[in-house]
Design an enzyme around this catalytic site. Structure first.
Site, PDB file in Angstrom:
ATOM      1  N   LYS A 191      -2.441   1.892   3.761  1.00  0.00           N
ATOM      2  CA  LYS A 191      -1.626   0.681   3.943  1.00  0.00           C
ATOM      3  C   LYS A 191      -2.327  -0.330   4.847  1.00  0.00           C
ATOM      4  CE  LYS A 191       2.619   2.816   2.459  1.00  0.00           C
ATOM      5  NZ  LYS A 191       3.910   3.430   2.769  1.00  0.00           N
TER       6      LYS A 191
ATOM      7  N   ARG B 199       2.480  11.754   2.659  1.00  0.00           N
ATOM      8  CA  ARG B 199       2.237  11.255   1.299  1.00  0.00           C
ATOM      9  C   ARG B 199       0.902  10.517   1.318  1.00  0.00           C
ATOM     10  NH1 ARG B 199       2.917   6.523  -1.455  1.00  0.00           N
ATOM     11  NH2 ARG B 199       3.709   6.638  -3.591  1.00  0.00           N
TER      12      ARG B 199
HETATM   13  N1  HH2 Z   1       5.013   4.217   0.055  1.00  0.00           N
HETATM   14  C1  HH2 Z   1       4.761   3.690  -1.147  1.00  0.00           C
HETATM   15  C2  HH2 Z   1       5.464   4.141  -2.283  1.00  0.00           C
HETATM   16  N2  HH2 Z   1       6.367   5.134  -2.194  1.00  0.00           N
HETATM   17  N3  HH2 Z   1       7.514   6.729  -0.902  1.00  0.00           N
HETATM   18  C3  HH2 Z   1       7.779   7.272   0.298  1.00  0.00           C
HETATM   19  N4  HH2 Z   1       8.675   8.269   0.404  1.00  0.00           N
HETATM   20  N5  HH2 Z   1       7.137   6.857   1.441  1.00  0.00           N
HETATM   21  C4  HH2 Z   1       6.220   5.852   1.429  1.00  0.00           C
HETATM   22  O1  HH2 Z   1       5.680   5.487   2.508  1.00  0.00           O
HETATM   23  C5  HH2 Z   1       5.923   5.226   0.166  1.00  0.00           C
HETATM   24  C6  HH2 Z   1       6.608   5.702  -0.990  1.00  0.00           C
HETATM   25  C7  HH2 Z   1       3.747   2.607  -1.296  1.00  0.00           C
HETATM   26  O2  HH2 Z   1       2.478   3.118  -1.581  1.00  0.00           O
HETATM   27  P1  HH2 Z   1       1.796   3.211  -3.035  1.00  0.00           P
HETATM   28  O3  HH2 Z   1       2.601   4.072  -3.941  1.00  0.00           O
HETATM   29  O4  HH2 Z   1       0.407   3.657  -2.834  1.00  0.00           O
HETATM   30  O5  HH2 Z   1       1.719   1.728  -3.555  1.00  0.00           O
HETATM   31  P2  HH2 Z   1       2.559   0.892  -4.620  1.00  0.00           P
HETATM   32  O6  HH2 Z   1       3.961   0.808  -4.113  1.00  0.00           O
HETATM   33  O7  HH2 Z   1       1.843  -0.439  -4.656  1.00  0.00           O
HETATM   34  O8  HH2 Z   1       2.506   1.621  -5.937  1.00  0.00           O
END
Ligand code: HH2
Length: 262
Positions: free
Chosen positions: A196, A244
């Site tokens: 992030k 995660r």
């Molecule tokens: N962060 C993201 C998505 N889902 N779920 C939980 N429980 N906790 C988190 O911190 C979290 C999450 C965002 O990250 P990412 O999936 O890599 O990116 P994007 O939302 O652009 O797909």
């Protein structure tokens, strides 16, 4: 928890796993590296992201969930009820709910549920990063949602402070510094710092050396791995029960070493 985004626009791995075989290979690789859960998502929730129609989200996630469900615990990363229900029918055993509102799906189907703190829609959340005491407010919100889920009959409830969701770098660091307050609630805590943007904060204002192999600056997205490992290990030492991450091998190694030393 290893991240598998089947999206064209996720902030760090968008477009990488749209093709089924590549997604399956990557998921299996994360399991081989030590992931206990694979978190499948079909909609980016990065700041400013546009919503995805439920039909399209299902088209992206259901085939890979069906393929993985017999091999590993699969979670579905969604804020859409129809997608969550279809994913559970396809074999998902955990609903990773960034909207913290879908506990009835878990109550009806007997799967686990993650309540994550996100105070506003991704498309507008950047303007909602205002708190008097971010840790107290996030904790109160999650306690309320977790208790509602438990009263509705959900047996496996997780709480997650939603690092990076309508939060400044200072808010994110406060949540990490005082993570023990969230842990003290007694609900198991999940933390996601992976890649992030706030992780680039230490390099703000000074150029980091270029990575000798990849050439890119170590502050850029794929090179936030070291910071992800550091913050994930920190979260585990503060009492988080799950982290995660996109980079499973390095996090598993660091967390295992930290556990041996503590
Ligand atoms: N962060 C993201 C998505 N889902 N779920 C939980 N429980 N906790 C988190 O911190 C979290 C999450 C965002 O990250 P990412 O999936 O890599 O990116 P994007 O939302 O652009 O797909």
């Amino acid at each position: 928890m290893g991240v598998l985004n089947i999206t064209p626009d996720s902030f760090s791995d968008g477009g990488m796993w749209l093709e089924f075989d590549a997604a399956l290979r990557h998921a299996r690789q994360m399991v081989a590296e030590g992931a206990d859960v694979i978190d499948v998502g079909g909609e980016s929730t990065r700041p400013g992201a546009s919503p995805v129609a439920p039909g399209e989200e299902m088209r992206r996630v259901l085939p890979i969930i069906e393929a993985l469900a017999g091999e590993v615990t699969v979670s579905i990363d969604t804020r859409n009820e129809a997608v969550a229900r279809a994913a559970v029918a396809a074999g998902a055993r955990l609903v990773n709910d960034v909207s913290a509102s879908l506990w009835r799906v878990a109550a009806d189907t007997g799967v686990g549920w993650v309540a994550m703190h996100m105070p506003a829609e991704p498309s507008v959340m950047a303007s909602h990063a205002h708190y008097d005491d971010v840790v107290a407010e996030v904790t109160a919100y999650l306690l309320d949602r977790a208790s509602q889920a438990r009263r509705a009959g959900v047996t496996e409830v997780w709480i997650d402070p939603g690092i990076g969701f309508a939060k400044t770098a200072a808010h994110n660091f406060s949540l990490l510094r005082r993570l023990d307050e969230l842990v003290a609630t007694g609900w198991p805590v999940l933390v996601g710092t992976s890649r992030k943007s706030f992780l680039a904060a230490p390099s703000a204002g000074r150029a980091l050396p270029a990575d000798p192999v990849k050439g890119a600056s170590m502050g850029s997205v794929p090179e936030r791995m070291e910071a992800t490992v550091a913050t994930s290990t920190w979260a585990i030492l503060k009492g988080a029960s799950m982290v995660r991450v996109h980079d499973v091998a390095s996090t598993v190694m660091a967390a295992s070493l930290a556990a041996m030393a503590s």
